[in-house]
Design a protein around this motif. Structure first.
Motif, PDB file in Angstrom:
ATOM      1  N   LYS A  76       0.495   1.760  -6.977  1.00 55.66           N
ATOM      2  CA  LYS A  76      -0.410   0.966  -7.816  1.00 55.66           C
ATOM      3  C   LYS A  76      -1.700   1.729  -8.114  1.00 55.66           C
ATOM      4  CE  LYS A  76      -1.001  -2.565  -5.149  1.00 55.66           C
ATOM      5  NZ  LYS A  76      -0.456  -1.939  -3.937  1.00 55.66           N
ATOM      6  N   SER A  77      -2.324   2.271  -7.072  1.00 59.47           N
ATOM      7  CA  SER A  77      -3.606   2.969  -7.274  1.00 59.47           C
ATOM      8  C   SER A  77      -3.441   4.160  -8.204  1.00 59.47           C
ATOM      9  CB  SER A  77      -4.178   3.423  -5.931  1.00 59.47           C
ATOM     10  OG  SER A  77      -4.517   2.318  -5.126  1.00 59.47           O
ATOM     11  N   THR A  78      -2.328   4.875  -8.075  1.00 60.09           N
ATOM     12  CA  THR A  78      -2.105   6.051  -8.918  1.00 60.09           C
ATOM     13  C   THR A  78      -1.951   5.660 -10.375  1.00 60.09           C
ATOM     14  OG1 THR A  78      -1.018   7.175  -7.064  1.00 60.09           O
ATOM     15  CG2 THR A  78      -0.660   8.076  -9.254  1.00 60.09           C
ATOM     16  N   LYS A 103      -5.286   4.727 -11.785  1.00 55.59           N
ATOM     17  CA  LYS A 103      -6.135   5.895 -12.036  1.00 55.59           C
ATOM     18  C   LYS A 103      -5.743   6.580 -13.341  1.00 55.59           C
ATOM     19  CE  LYS A 103      -7.274   6.828  -7.201  1.00 55.59           C
ATOM     20  NZ  LYS A 103      -7.026   7.707  -6.010  1.00 55.59           N
ATOM     21  N   ASN A 161       0.857  -1.183   0.000  1.00 60.13           N
ATOM     22  CA  ASN A 161       0.000   0.000   0.000  1.00 60.13           C
ATOM     23  C   ASN A 161       0.894   1.234   0.000  1.00 60.13           C
ATOM     24  OD1 ASN A 161      -1.825  -2.058   1.964  1.00 60.13           O
ATOM     25  ND2 ASN A 161      -2.883  -1.041   0.296  1.00 60.13           N
ATOM     26  N   GLN A 215     -11.785  -2.138  -6.388  1.00 55.77           N
ATOM     27  CA  GLN A 215     -11.719  -2.776  -5.076  1.00 55.77           C
ATOM     28  C   GLN A 215     -12.802  -2.242  -4.149  1.00 55.77           C
ATOM     29  OE1 GLN A 215      -8.007  -2.211  -3.031  1.00 55.77           O
ATOM     30  NE2 GLN A 215      -8.699  -3.190  -1.163  1.00 55.77           N
ATOM     31  N   ASP A 246      -8.955  -5.191  -9.541  1.00 59.90           N
ATOM     32  CA  ASP A 246      -8.297  -4.674  -8.339  1.00 59.90           C
ATOM     33  C   ASP A 246      -8.805  -5.446  -7.126  1.00 59.90           C
ATOM     34  OD1 ASP A 246      -6.912  -3.209  -6.496  1.00 59.90           O
ATOM     35  OD2 ASP A 246      -7.968  -1.321  -6.838  1.00 59.90           O
TER      36      ASP A 246
END
Length: 525
Positions: A49-51, A54, A45, A92, A171
């Motif tokens: 990854k999330s960026t 997006k 975390n 997610q 995700d």
């Protein structure tokens, strides 16, 4: 492009960076995903990854770098622009509208019409066909707010694949799934792969990655660390790339023989509305008991009844040898029972509130004087909780949304520990948390038990149960149908720690499949 083909990569990112003020979330990252491959995107975390997802989804533009989908450059960044290029994503945290039906969610903003009117019947039939293609049964007419978390997750995936796509991002797609449902999802992913769809697969479950992925890319601190075929990784080397040091995840958890005391929780014939359907269990001071079961087995329903979130219809609950009536959450708290819920984002914390205010929420009675919250007491409680659980945060005034998944989960645990419960129920405590934080949470669970608490862990991740628990109960169709000691699952001293954990997981999974087929069919569905 792939070196062996003139077909353009499904995804080609070059030198992608993203800044948020003075914070660099991505730093010159390259990512290639080929058509017809499952590409795992891994990292702790906060790794980025999330960026990067997006940006791929068009939600955010990069600060620098280029993005191509199927050889076509993304010149504008929006969800609609990405969709037109063939990018779809199952989120997610889920993008479903709880007040709409399953079918309405699947076709939201792409409604099936007959002339000028919505064709609800056609939408229901098409949704039913899509679920059947995945090999699962979800009622298209059910309201999303009324279906279990696993069915919501399946709905999210079907929604993402209900229109043709070139790139599918999954995700954490299995956090609420178990057993057969995961197998069916994997079969579905392999089918999409055979059709040329590129699948970007994000998961903290290493066993899944080795089973389903062709290649993997690891990010750490916003930087690209490695991309390689799965055959070139071992479990140890992959985890080392992810966290930057040698670790074996759950195998790092130090296990000691539990010092079991008196019975703290005794449940006899507990019945809820549908589930549970006559549960008996005993939980002792100082032990961690796990509950395993396939999707729909009734694990979360049992937790909600014990915590007063859902009503009981029959049965007896005894705490410390004394019968208690639990009709609402405050009754459970007064009896010394606390529940850390399955869906932390929707039920566990208020994302825009501070760490301090989240920890204070269930403790307002003890923190208030004359109807007003004592700010000094609240601050002391938050600071003590941050220190006790080693929560990594800028301070008690930091909003919970700024924390990593593992630290946000620690806040949820902290706020309920502050109620000083004797019995702690944890529903999917490490779902969606990176491998390093998973072992931290499990170690915390073991330490809490050693301090004298009785802990019930509900999880669809068998390795988590095997690492955390002293004994494991198996649920099927609302009842506990089997019990096994953690010690009985060990294959012997000749097996290595990682091999032993995998052996135990296979044994437990086989037991769940067997008990499902043996469960009486008249039990509540």
């Amino acid at each position: 492009m792939s070196p062996s083909s003139s077909i353009p990569d499904a995804v080609r990112m070059r030198g992608v960076s993203k800044h948020f003020g003075g914070v660099r979330a991505l730093d010159g990252v390259d990512l290639d995903v080929r058509p017809g491959e499952v590409h795992a995107l891994l990292g702790e975390n906060g790794a980025g990854k999330s960026t990067i997802l997006k940006i791929l989804r068009g939600v955010q533009p990069p600060s620098a770098g280029t993005v191509e989908i199927g050889g076509v450059a993304m010149t504008s960044f929006s969800a609609e622009a990405a969709r037109r290029l063939g990018v779809s994503m199952a989120f997610q945290e889920m993008s479903l509208v709880p007040t709409l039906t399953v079918a309405q969610n699947v076709f939201l903003n792409r409604e099936i019409r007959s002339g000028a009117f919505l064709d609800d019947r056609a939408a229901v039939e098409e949704a039913r066909r899509l679920f059947a293609r995945m090999g699962v049964a979800v009622d298209p007419l059910a309201k999303v707010s009324d279906i279990p978390a696993g069915h919501r997750q399946l709905t999210e995936i079907v929604k993402a694949t209900s229109a043709p796509c070139k790139v599918l991002v999954l995700d954490e797609p299995t956090t609420a799934l178990s057993g057969n449902e995961v197998e069916r999802l994997f079969d579905y992913v392999r089918q999409l792969k055979s059709e040329g769809v590129a699948v970007v697969y994000v998961s903290h479950r290493m066993d899944e990655i080795f089973r389903i992925a062709d290649r993997a890319t690891v990010l750490r601190d916003g930087r690209h660390i490695v991309t390689a075929p799965l055959a070139e990784f071992t479990l140890d080397s992959m985890i080392a790339h992810i966290i930057g040091r040698r670790s074996r995840g759950f195998s790092d958890v130090v296990r000691e023989t539990a010092e079991v005391g008196e019975a703290l929780l005794e449940v006899r014939g507990l019945v809820g509305e549908g589930k549970p359907a006559g549960v008996d269990l005993t939980l002792h001071r100082g032990e961690v008991v796990g509950i395993a079961g396939l999707l729909g087995s009734g694990r979360s329903s049992l937790a909600r009844v014990l915590a007063g979130v859902a009503p009981s219809k029959a049965g007896e609950i005894r705490v410390g040898g004394r019968a208690v009536a639990i009709g609402k959450p405050s009754d459970a708290i007064a009896a010394g029972i606390a529940l850390v819920p399955e869906d932390r984002a929707r039920q566990g914390f208020v994302a825009f509130h501070t760490v301090e205010s989240n920890i204070a929420l269930p403790n307002l009675a003890s923190l208030s004087r004359g109807g007003l919250v004592d700010g000094v007491k609240a601050a002391r409680l938050a600071d003590a909780s941050i220190e006790r659980l080693r929560i990594k945060t800028d301070g008690r005034r930091a909003p919970v949304r700024s924390l990593s998944g593992g630290n946000a989960q620690k806040v949820v645990i902290a706020k309920w520990l502050a109620t000083e419960p004797d019995i702690l129920i944890l529903d999917e405590p490490t779902a969606g948390i990176d491998i390093g934080s998973k072992s931290e949470i499990v170690t915390l669970i073991r330490n809490l038990a050693r301090s004298g608490k009785a802990i019930l862990v509900l999880s669809s991740e068998l390795q988590e149960l095997l690492a955390a628990c002293d004994r494991i109960l198996v649920m099927s169709e609302g009842r506990i149908v089997s019990e096994v000691s953690r010690h009985d699952l060990d294959p012997g001293t000749e097996a290595g720690e990682v091999d032993a954990l995998l052996h135990a997981e296979q044994t437990l999974n086989t037991l769940m499949q067997q008990t499902r087929s043996q469960a009486p069919r008249e039990m509540a569905r």
